[in-house]
Design a protein around this motif. Sequence first.
Motif, mmCIF file in Angstrom:
data_model
loop_
_atom_site.group_PDB
_atom_site.id
_atom_site.type_symbol
_atom_site.label_atom_id
_atom_site.label_comp_id
_atom_site.label_asym_id
_atom_site.label_seq_id
_atom_site.Cartn_x
_atom_site.Cartn_y
_atom_site.Cartn_z
ATOM 1 N N PHE A 18 0.877 -1.182 0.000
ATOM 2 C CA PHE A 18 0.000 0.000 0.000
ATOM 3 C C PHE A 18 0.907 1.223 0.000
ATOM 4 O O PHE A 18 1.493 1.539 1.047
ATOM 5 N N ALA A 23 2.783 -4.147 3.359
ATOM 6 C CA ALA A 23 1.957 -4.759 4.418
ATOM 7 C C ALA A 23 2.206 -6.264 4.489
ATOM 8 O O ALA A 23 2.241 -6.855 5.572
ATOM 9 N N GLU A 42 1.909 -8.753 15.913
ATOM 10 C CA GLU A 42 1.532 -7.492 16.547
ATOM 11 C C GLU A 42 0.550 -6.707 15.687
ATOM 12 O O GLU A 42 0.396 -6.996 14.503
ATOM 13 N N ASN A 43 -0.060 -5.654 16.272
ATOM 14 C CA ASN A 43 -0.908 -4.745 15.486
ATOM 15 C C ASN A 43 -0.070 -4.217 14.329
ATOM 16 O O ASN A 43 1.057 -3.767 14.528
ATOM 17 N N GLY A 44 -0.612 -4.312 13.128
ATOM 18 C CA GLY A 44 0.112 -3.796 11.970
ATOM 19 C C GLY A 44 1.072 -4.786 11.338
ATOM 20 O O GLY A 44 1.766 -4.454 10.377
ATOM 21 N N ALA A 45 1.124 -6.028 11.850
ATOM 22 C CA ALA A 45 2.073 -7.019 11.307
ATOM 23 C C ALA A 45 1.679 -7.474 9.905
ATOM 24 O O ALA A 45 2.510 -7.985 9.155
ATOM 25 N N GLY A 46 0.390 -7.312 9.557
ATOM 26 C CA GLY A 46 -0.035 -7.676 8.203
ATOM 27 C C GLY A 46 -1.034 -8.820 8.156
ATOM 28 O O GLY A 46 -1.346 -9.331 7.082
ATOM 29 N N LYS A 47 -1.595 -9.190 9.292
ATOM 30 C CA LYS A 47 -2.500 -10.356 9.347
ATOM 31 C C LYS A 47 -3.792 -10.101 8.569
ATOM 32 O O LYS A 47 -4.207 -10.922 7.757
ATOM 33 N N SER A 48 -4.444 -8.949 8.853
ATOM 34 C CA SER A 48 -5.716 -8.670 8.165
ATOM 35 C C SER A 48 -5.494 -8.531 6.667
ATOM 36 O O SER A 48 -6.303 -9.009 5.863
ATOM 37 N N THR A 49 -4.410 -7.881 6.268
ATOM 38 C CA THR A 49 -4.118 -7.719 4.842
ATOM 39 C C THR A 49 -3.995 -9.094 4.184
ATOM 40 O O THR A 49 -4.553 -9.324 3.104
ATOM 41 N N HIS A 201 -4.759 -12.564 19.297
ATOM 42 C CA HIS A 201 -3.605 -12.042 20.033
ATOM 43 C C HIS A 201 -3.376 -12.851 21.315
ATOM 44 O O HIS A 201 -2.476 -12.538 22.083
ATOM 45 N N ARG A 401 -2.791 10.586 9.885
ATOM 46 C CA ARG A 401 -3.602 9.444 9.411
ATOM 47 C C ARG A 401 -5.081 9.682 9.732
ATOM 48 O O ARG A 401 -5.402 10.294 10.751
ATOM 49 N N SER A 407 -7.100 0.329 11.966
ATOM 50 C CA SER A 407 -7.625 -0.915 12.547
ATOM 51 C C SER A 407 -8.063 -0.635 13.984
ATOM 52 O O SER A 407 -7.661 0.373 14.582
HETATM 53 N N1 ATP Z 1 -6.068 -0.162 2.840
HETATM 54 C C1 ATP Z 1 -4.873 0.202 3.333
HETATM 55 N N2 ATP Z 1 -4.233 1.304 2.899
HETATM 56 C C2 ATP Z 1 -3.025 1.668 3.375
HETATM 57 N N3 ATP Z 1 -2.363 0.989 4.336
HETATM 58 C C3 ATP Z 1 -2.939 -0.115 4.822
HETATM 59 C C4 ATP Z 1 -4.227 -0.572 4.362
HETATM 60 N N4 ATP Z 1 -4.555 -1.703 5.034
HETATM 61 C C5 ATP Z 1 -3.532 -1.933 5.893
HETATM 62 N N5 ATP Z 1 -2.561 -1.000 5.762
HETATM 63 C C6 ATP Z 1 -1.275 -0.949 6.492
HETATM 64 O O1 ATP Z 1 -0.665 -2.220 6.336
HETATM 65 C C7 ATP Z 1 -0.018 -2.619 7.551
HETATM 66 C C8 ATP Z 1 -0.574 -3.955 7.982
HETATM 67 O O2 ATP Z 1 -1.914 -3.762 8.466
HETATM 68 P P1 ATP Z 1 -2.888 -4.949 8.893
HETATM 69 O O3 ATP Z 1 -4.216 -4.351 9.187
HETATM 70 O O4 ATP Z 1 -2.808 -6.035 7.895
HETATM 71 O O5 ATP Z 1 -2.206 -5.414 10.259
HETATM 72 P P2 ATP Z 1 -2.760 -6.444 11.342
HETATM 73 O O6 ATP Z 1 -1.630 -7.382 11.648
HETATM 74 O O7 ATP Z 1 -4.018 -7.064 10.875
HETATM 75 O O8 ATP Z 1 -3.027 -5.468 12.578
HETATM 76 P P3 ATP Z 1 -4.142 -5.526 13.805
HETATM 77 O O9 ATP Z 1 -3.666 -6.552 14.782
HETATM 78 O O10 ATP Z 1 -4.086 -4.142 14.390
HETATM 79 O O11 ATP Z 1 -5.492 -5.834 13.190
HETATM 80 C C9 ATP Z 1 -0.245 -1.486 8.537
HETATM 81 O O12 ATP Z 1 0.877 -0.637 8.494
HETATM 82 C C10 ATP Z 1 -1.488 -0.787 7.994
HETATM 83 O O13 ATP Z 1 -1.536 0.562 8.409
#
Ligand code: ATP
Length: 507
Positions: A18, A23, A42-49, A201, A401, A407
């Motif tokens: 992104f 991500a 961790e938060n932001g590690a990339g799991k949801s992506t 988590h 931001r 998230s």
């Molecule tokens: N649509 C998007 N546009 C820009 N950046 C994004 C987008 N989606 C996720 N990111 C960025 O990608 C990185 C990974 O985010 P992601 O949501 O996958 O993390 P996560 O491991 O699921 O976190 P959490 O535990 O907080 O849910 C983060 O830096 C996030 O800010």
Amino acid sequence: MHVPSPPLLEVRELVKIFGPVRANDGISFSVRPGEVHALLGENGAGKSTLVKSLYGVHQPDSGEIVIDGAAVELPSPAAARQRGIGMVFQDMRLIPALPVWQNIALHLTDTPWVMRPKTLKARIAELSQRYGLAVHPDALVEHLSIGEWQRVELVKVLLGGLRLLILDEPTSVLTPQEVGGLFEVVDRLRADGAAIVIITHKLREVRQIADRVTVLRGGRTVLSDAEPAQLTDEQLITAMVGEPVAALERRSTDASDAASPDPAIVRLENVSIRRPDGALGLDGVSLEVFPGQILGVAGVAGSGQDELSETILGLRQPVAGTVALDGAELALPAVRQARQAGIVAVASDPVQDFVIPGMSVAEHAALWFAEGRFRFDTRRADTQLRTRNGTAQLRAVAGNRRMDRLSGGNIQRVLLTLALTSTCRVLVASYPTRGLDILTTERTRTLIKELCDAGVAVVLVSEDLDELLTLSDRIAVLSGGELTGVVPAATADRQRLGELMAGGVAA
Ligand SMILES: Nc1ncnc2c1ncn2[C@@H]1O[C@H](COP(=O)(O)OP(=O)(O)OP(=O)(O)O)[C@@H](O)[C@H]1O
């Protein structure tokens, strides 16, 4: 010899970018049929992506998604569903004003066949029965608890003929009892040969439910397809965070510590609060909150926790009883007085009560600092937020931001950074560690403990009994709006709290 079945899903070197953020930066892991695979990080590690790519929401920039040995394209969620991939999101997407069956029918519009209401209701009832998902097809969604919403989402997904189920932090909004119910469903699906990917988590949950685990850090796989039983908690935490994290010790070891010599800052006497539906949300509750102490509040969801917090914050008007601040009775509602007295809140539902769509993080900080006065300076707030970020070390995102695009975990970090660095006399913290990763959770707990050590009176509402037992001096238990007991944390345990939460009478 037992030969493991071939993977149902293989992810090979997946990359998703992104703008400046990688991500997902070369993720690989695999899931077999009949397996529960936990994704940690961790938060932001990339799991949801990652899971959004598996469900066709995102298109990877490179890498492969392989199903049954063949690389596939998943251009949309509908394409993913056609391959038997279902996902339950963190923020559940139902329409409150419609009954369960119509919500499910809407979801089916992309399938090539249309079911008649009677047939659909019968299918819902059959699936509910088979997987122990108690939901009534005719119930209005707005009347359902969060746990029930989730069950509707599960039924929706199951109706499509499920092979791979993706659950994105499904337990962060559930009570311990509801988590048990969800895991029973997951067990049944596993026994039926489905593959399940679950983001969590909580190591306790990994141990309870996962056959294998993959850990992400900074968009990369640091541990792939490992067996949790072969790893210690410390190894898993080190994989997630990059270093070991010491868990907080239980604060109170001596029950006599729980008696405070200082007078109470907040005193509730026989307080009853009526809900909009007419029922009593709090029923004759008497409680005291002392400086330098943490009063934990336990209860299954909807037992009166929100009513209690909102009363202390001066937001609610009791139908009976009195609330006193520093010994003086308050004429409620008294938001301004509560704020002037130094009462600060961590909202129980930040998306609803804290996030203003379209506004940046710095603008939220400016509103927080303005405290109701006309002094709105975003640039100054951004600088202050940076300073507070340095103090709190909760790694809140940058001020520019947009808040509504973050998230849940990142929204919570901003809220906590503001609340836990504010000068206050009373902190009302509702579910402060919900959705946070392990490192941020421990840091949040440390900050709450430090506030308490500095003389702040803390009310800590939580569904995490370990958190309550670790941090509290005393734990008040609510059941159906009534106080069923206030026990010193030093002598309390999970079982005792569970009995009181179920309405048991204090010994
Ligand atoms: N649509 C998007 N546009 C820009 N950046 C994004 C987008 N989606 C996720 N990111 C960025 O990608 C990185 C990974 O985010 P992601 O949501 O996958 O993390 P996560 O491991 O699921 O976190 P959490 O535990 O907080 O849910 C983060 O830096 C996030 O800010």
